[in-house]
Each structure stands twice: as C-alpha cells, then as structure tokens.
Motif scaffolding. Structure first.
Motif, short mmCIF file in Angstrom:
data_model
loop_
_atom_site.label_atom_id
_atom_site.label_comp_id
_atom_site.label_asym_id
_atom_site.label_seq_id
_atom_site.Cartn_x
_atom_site.Cartn_y
_atom_site.Cartn_z
N PRO A 1 -3.17 21.26 27.19
CA PRO A 1 -3.64 21.80 25.90
C PRO A 1 -4.86 22.69 26.08
O PRO A 1 -5.59 22.60 27.08
CB PRO A 1 -4.00 20.53 25.10
CG PRO A 1 -3.26 19.42 25.78
CD PRO A 1 -3.19 19.80 27.22
N LEU A 2 -5.07 23.55 25.11
CA LEU A 2 -6.24 24.42 25.09
C LEU A 2 -7.50 23.57 25.27
O LEU A 2 -7.67 22.55 24.62
CB LEU A 2 -6.29 25.16 23.75
CG LEU A 2 -7.29 26.30 23.60
CD1 LEU A 2 -6.90 27.46 24.51
CD2 LEU A 2 -7.31 26.76 22.14
N SER A 3 -8.38 24.01 26.18
CA SER A 3 -9.57 23.20 26.47
C SER A 3 -10.84 23.72 25.79
O SER A 3 -11.87 23.04 25.81
CB SER A 3 -9.81 23.14 27.98
OG SER A 3 -10.01 24.44 28.51
N ARG A 4 -10.74 24.91 25.17
CA ARG A 4 -11.92 25.43 24.46
C ARG A 4 -11.49 26.49 23.46
O ARG A 4 -10.60 27.30 23.73
CB ARG A 4 -12.94 26.03 25.45
CG ARG A 4 -14.34 26.09 24.86
CD ARG A 4 -15.40 26.34 25.93
NE ARG A 4 -16.73 26.08 25.38
CZ ARG A 4 -17.35 24.91 25.42
NH1 ARG A 4 -16.76 23.87 25.98
NH2 ARG A 4 -18.56 24.78 24.91
N LEU A 5 -12.11 26.45 22.29
CA LEU A 5 -11.85 27.45 21.26
C LEU A 5 -12.57 28.75 21.60
O LEU A 5 -13.49 28.78 22.43
CB LEU A 5 -12.33 26.93 19.91
CG LEU A 5 -11.54 25.76 19.32
CD1 LEU A 5 -12.31 25.15 18.15
CD2 LEU A 5 -10.15 26.22 18.88
N GLN A 6 -12.17 29.82 20.93
CA GLN A 6 -12.78 31.13 21.17
C GLN A 6 -14.21 31.18 20.62
O GLN A 6 -14.66 30.27 19.92
CB GLN A 6 -11.90 32.21 20.55
CG GLN A 6 -10.54 32.30 21.24
CD GLN A 6 -9.48 32.95 20.37
OE1 GLN A 6 -9.57 32.91 19.14
NE2 GLN A 6 -8.46 33.53 20.99
N TYR B 1 -2.80 15.80 23.16
CA TYR B 1 -3.48 17.09 23.26
C TYR B 1 -4.88 16.95 23.87
O TYR B 1 -5.80 17.69 23.53
CB TYR B 1 -3.56 17.75 21.88
CG TYR B 1 -2.23 17.79 21.16
CD1 TYR B 1 -1.05 18.12 21.84
CD2 TYR B 1 -2.13 17.48 19.81
CE1 TYR B 1 0.18 18.14 21.19
CE2 TYR B 1 -0.90 17.50 19.15
CZ TYR B 1 0.25 17.83 19.85
OH TYR B 1 1.46 17.83 19.20
N ASN B 2 -5.01 16.02 24.81
CA ASN B 2 -6.32 15.75 25.42
C ASN B 2 -6.16 15.50 26.91
O ASN B 2 -6.70 14.55 27.45
CB ASN B 2 -6.97 14.54 24.74
CG ASN B 2 -8.39 14.28 25.22
OD1 ASN B 2 -9.11 15.21 25.59
ND2 ASN B 2 -8.79 13.02 25.24
N TRP B 3 -5.37 16.34 27.59
CA TRP B 3 -5.16 16.14 29.03
C TRP B 3 -5.22 17.45 29.79
O TRP B 3 -5.11 18.53 29.22
CB TRP B 3 -3.81 15.45 29.28
CG TRP B 3 -2.60 16.23 28.83
CD1 TRP B 3 -2.06 16.26 27.57
CD2 TRP B 3 -1.79 17.12 29.62
NE1 TRP B 3 -0.96 17.10 27.54
CE2 TRP B 3 -0.76 17.62 28.77
CE3 TRP B 3 -1.81 17.51 30.96
CZ2 TRP B 3 0.20 18.53 29.23
CZ3 TRP B 3 -0.84 18.41 31.42
CH2 TRP B 3 0.15 18.90 30.55
#
Length: 468
Positions: free
Chosen positions: A56-61, A175-177
């Motif tokens: 999953p995405l690890s950081r927002l923009q 969504y945390n891996w």
C-alpha cells in the motif's frame, strides 16, 4: 421423471461445458481458466486475495504532509497510553504538546483524494491512527473532543470509502504492510510476497510484538488465497454437477480443510513474536473503539454535523476471508439444531461487514447469492459418502480454527485481564467488583460468549450421514 441439471440449460458452446481444468492439477491445454472472472469487481486479487497485490501507499503527497508529519511525530515521540501505570510528568507533557500541535493543524481539503482509492485508503489509515493516538493519550477524566483538523477530513474520507471513521482491520492489516526484500518479477508482474518477507508500515507502540500481531493476520490472508481459488473452482463444478464435478468437489473440500489447518498454524504462531503481557497492556488499548473505552466516554467529532455512530475498534472478525469460509460452507445461516444461530450472533457477524472495505462486502454478498450452495449440493437426496466426508472435514477445520482463536484470546486477553483484576484487588481490597465488567473485544463484542457461540454453531454444522 428425470431431474434437469443446470448444464442442460446451457448452449453447447458455453464455457462451463468446455473441458474444465482440475484446479489441483493446474491449467491444461484447451481448458478454460475462469480464475480472474469478476475478481476486479470485488478488489480480490488472484495472487494476494483481499490484500492488495502491491504494498500500500506509504505516504501521501505534499499537500497532505501535515497529517503524515503528525503521525511520524507521534511514533517518534513514542507517545504513551494515558492508562500506563506510573506515567511520568515528562510523558504527559510530551503527549499534550503533540495534541496541541494536532489541534493547530489546518483543516486540509480532501477533494483531490477522492480521485484515487489508494490515496483515500492511506488518508483513512493516517487520520485514524492520529485520532487513536489523540484519544488514548488523553487523561481518562478528559472528554473526547476530536479536533476539526482530524474529524472533518476523516469523516469526509470515510464517507467516500463507506467505512466508519475509526481504525479498522484494513487499516492495521490489509493496507499497512510492505516488503523487506525485493520480489521476483516475471512477465505477469511481481510474485506475491512470501510470508516471511513482510513488515508493517506503522504501529502505535513501536514494538516488534505489535508488528507480529498484525502480520499474523496478513499471513493468514495470503495463505487463504488458495482457499478462495478452491471456492471459485468448486462453484464452477457445482454448476455442472456431474460425476466428474462430484469427484473434483470432494478433492477441493479436502484441500480446503488442509489450508484452513495451515491458517490455524499461522494463527497460533503469533505466540512466537508477540508477548501476551505486552499486547494486553501496551498494544491492545490503542485501538479500542468507543464501546470498549475504559472510561465509557462519548467521542465527539468537532465540526461534524451528523455524528458517526459506528465506532467499534478493529477485530479479526472484520476479515472477509473468514466470513467467506462461513458463507461458502453455509455456516453463516445454518440452523441445524434447535434455535440455530441466535439473533445476537447473526447481528454481531453482520455488524463486522460495516467495517470491511466496501468491495469485500460486495464479494460476500455475491458469494451468498450463489444459486447452488455447496451445503445444499452435499445434502442432496442421495448424498455421496465421500463428498459428505470431505464437506464435514472442511467444516471441522473451521471449527478447529475457531478453537485456536479462542485459545489465543485466552492467552492474550482473558489471562492478562484476570491477573489485572487480582492485582487491583491486592492494591485496593473491595475494588474487584468494579473490575468485573463483561470482557469485551476491541470490536465491542461480549468476547468469550460471542466466540464460543460462533465456534459451537460451526461444530453443529457437521452433517450426520443418513442410512439409505
């Protein structure tokens, strides 16, 4: 008078009447592979199941960096639970300083997040983690007023995702891996992550124990992919319903039982990496929902006109995989003994669906509308003995998985809670009565009664052979 088979109603060139692959043998030349049909509609990947195929995405923009920075700060400061014994003044001040920073954040717009499910998932994860850090570092005597910079965007994002504005199983597990080592790639893309090649992206306590707690569920999800494939293959065969189908379904159900036994082993292996005392006192309190708040406080979302009502915490019961096993085997609505499933049990199981990603809810709904359920097929007028044995083996494996779950709950929650009550009584004689509340799960359920009820219901679903 002969009964009409579903296959009789199909045109001769229909794909279900073509030579069919045996799932256990793999794809063979000239055979139709239906494994990817409709998978996209339900966000179920053929390699990773209910988990996304890529980390999953690890950081927002950059425009949402203040949220990411606030979460980073909470984890780096190692904020402590307000219920921690002997909490120091320095720890209290550190928490209050962080909460003041959160209160001063701007209320960031969310409209651009709505263009991407991946962005929405990451935003829900980050904001709910911040919210739980905020709530559970507050003194128990303080009211829970979730500040607008968190409450307003979180409720808006949750509305788009059709999820409650609270930490869910998907926030902690699905969504945390991330992966530890790079994966192999072929012409079809990356291989699914190996079970020993996972790590968690974010945790509340910063402990390996918390990470291993989440990863035990992630490994169960990944191992369960083959179970989902067996369900699909079985439903293809159920539609045809001939002698070849019966033989294959029998093999598939035996294989399904062996996979559920693997899930049980993975579940029990959580003991290797997660200490029960650490879990009960330093991890579990972080993700309690409003219905298991130790001070029974009301959560107020400031700046939100219509206050959220679904605010239970994450639970393994929010995993669509285990519900899929129930639905597929016909255990969710099975009334095989007097009384059958109690209304309370069914309500609690259905309540868990609210906390699942909406696509996974749709998958379970679709699975439940299967016009030819496996349990009905097994209990036909002249049941096949080997098929019946295979079905009962699968049901028994689910029952044993639930036995293992109860064992884990006893180790990680019931035993530490009993020790805590004894310590309370020693420190303050007469206070034991106050500590004798019904033990609830983080999802707000009456824990022991609920788990045993569901386990017993599963055991009762075994079909006794009848004399012909």
């Amino acid at each position: 008078m002969s009964s009409q088979q579903p296959s009789d109603m199909l045109p001769p060139d229909h794909f279900l009447l073509q030579p069919r692959q045996d799932f256990l043998l793999g794809v063979q030349e000239g055979h139709i592979d239906t494994s990817t049909l409709a998978a996209h509609d339900f966000d179920v990947d053929t390699r990773t199941g209910f988990m996304p195929p890529d980390p999953p995405l690890s950081r927002l923009q950059a425009q949402w960096e203040p949220w990411e920075a606030a979460l980073d700060s909470a984890m780096q400061k190692k904020l402590q639970l307000a219920v921690k014994p002997d909490l120091t003044t320095e720890e209290k001040n550190s928490s209050e300083s962080w909460r003041e920073h959160v209160r001063q954040l701007p209320v960031l717009p969310t409209s651009e997040l709505t263009h991407s499910e991946l962005l929405l998932r990451r935003a829900h994860h980050v904001l709910t983690f911040i919210m739980h850090f905020y709530i559970y570092t507050l003194p128990l005597s303080s009211s829970v007023l979730i500040p607008e910079p968190i409450s307003v965007p979180l409720v808006a994002i949750s509305s788009h995702l059709q999820l409650p504005p609270v930490v869910t199983y998907s926030d902690n597990v699905l969504y945390n891996w991330d992966i530890i080592r790079p994966r192999t790639q072929n012409e079809l893309g990356f291989d699914p992550p190996a079970l020993d090649n996972l790590r968690s992206q974010d945790t509340f306590s910063g402990t390996i124990d918390e990470q291993e707690f989440y990863l035990a569920s992630a490994r169960i999800e990944l191992r369960g992919v083959e179970a989902l494939e067996l369900m699909r293959a079985t439903m293809d065969e159920l539609f045809v319903g001939d002698e070849i189908a019966i033989r294959r379904i029998t093999a598939y159900l035996h294989k399904l039982a062996s996979i559920v036994h693997d899930l049980q082993t993975i579940l029990l292996d959580v003991r290797k990496g997660c200490d029960p005392y650490t879990f009960y006192h330093s991890i579990r309190p972080w993700f309690r929902g409003v219905d298991s708040d130790p001070a029974r406080r009301k959560w107020v979302f400031e700046g939100v006109e219509e206050q959220p009502t679904h605010l239970s915490g994450p639970s393994a019961g929010q995993s669509a995989l285990i519900h899929a096993l129930d639905v597929f085997l016909g255990l969710d609505n099975c009334n095989v003994v007097e009384g059958g499933v109690t209304p309370d049990q069914r309500t609690l199981l259905r309540k868990m669906h609210t906390y699942m990603p909406r696509h996974h809810r749709n998958f379970l709904r679709h699975l439940s509308t299967n016009p030819r359920p496996v349990r009905t097929f097994v209990t036909q007028l002249k049941p096949d003995v080997e098929l019946l044995d295979a079905y009962n083996s699968a049901v028994q494996s689910v029952k044993e998985f639930r036995d293992a779950h109860i064992k884990i709950v006893a180790i990680y929650i019931i035993a530490p809670a009993a020790r805590e009550r004894m310590e309370l009584e020693r420190a303050n004689p007469g206070a034991l009565e106050a500590g004798k509340q019904v033990l609830k799960g983080t999802g707000g359920t009456d824990l022991v009664r609920f788990l045993k009820g569901v386990r017993d219901k599963t055991a009762e679903a075994v079909i006794e052979p009848t004399l012909q």
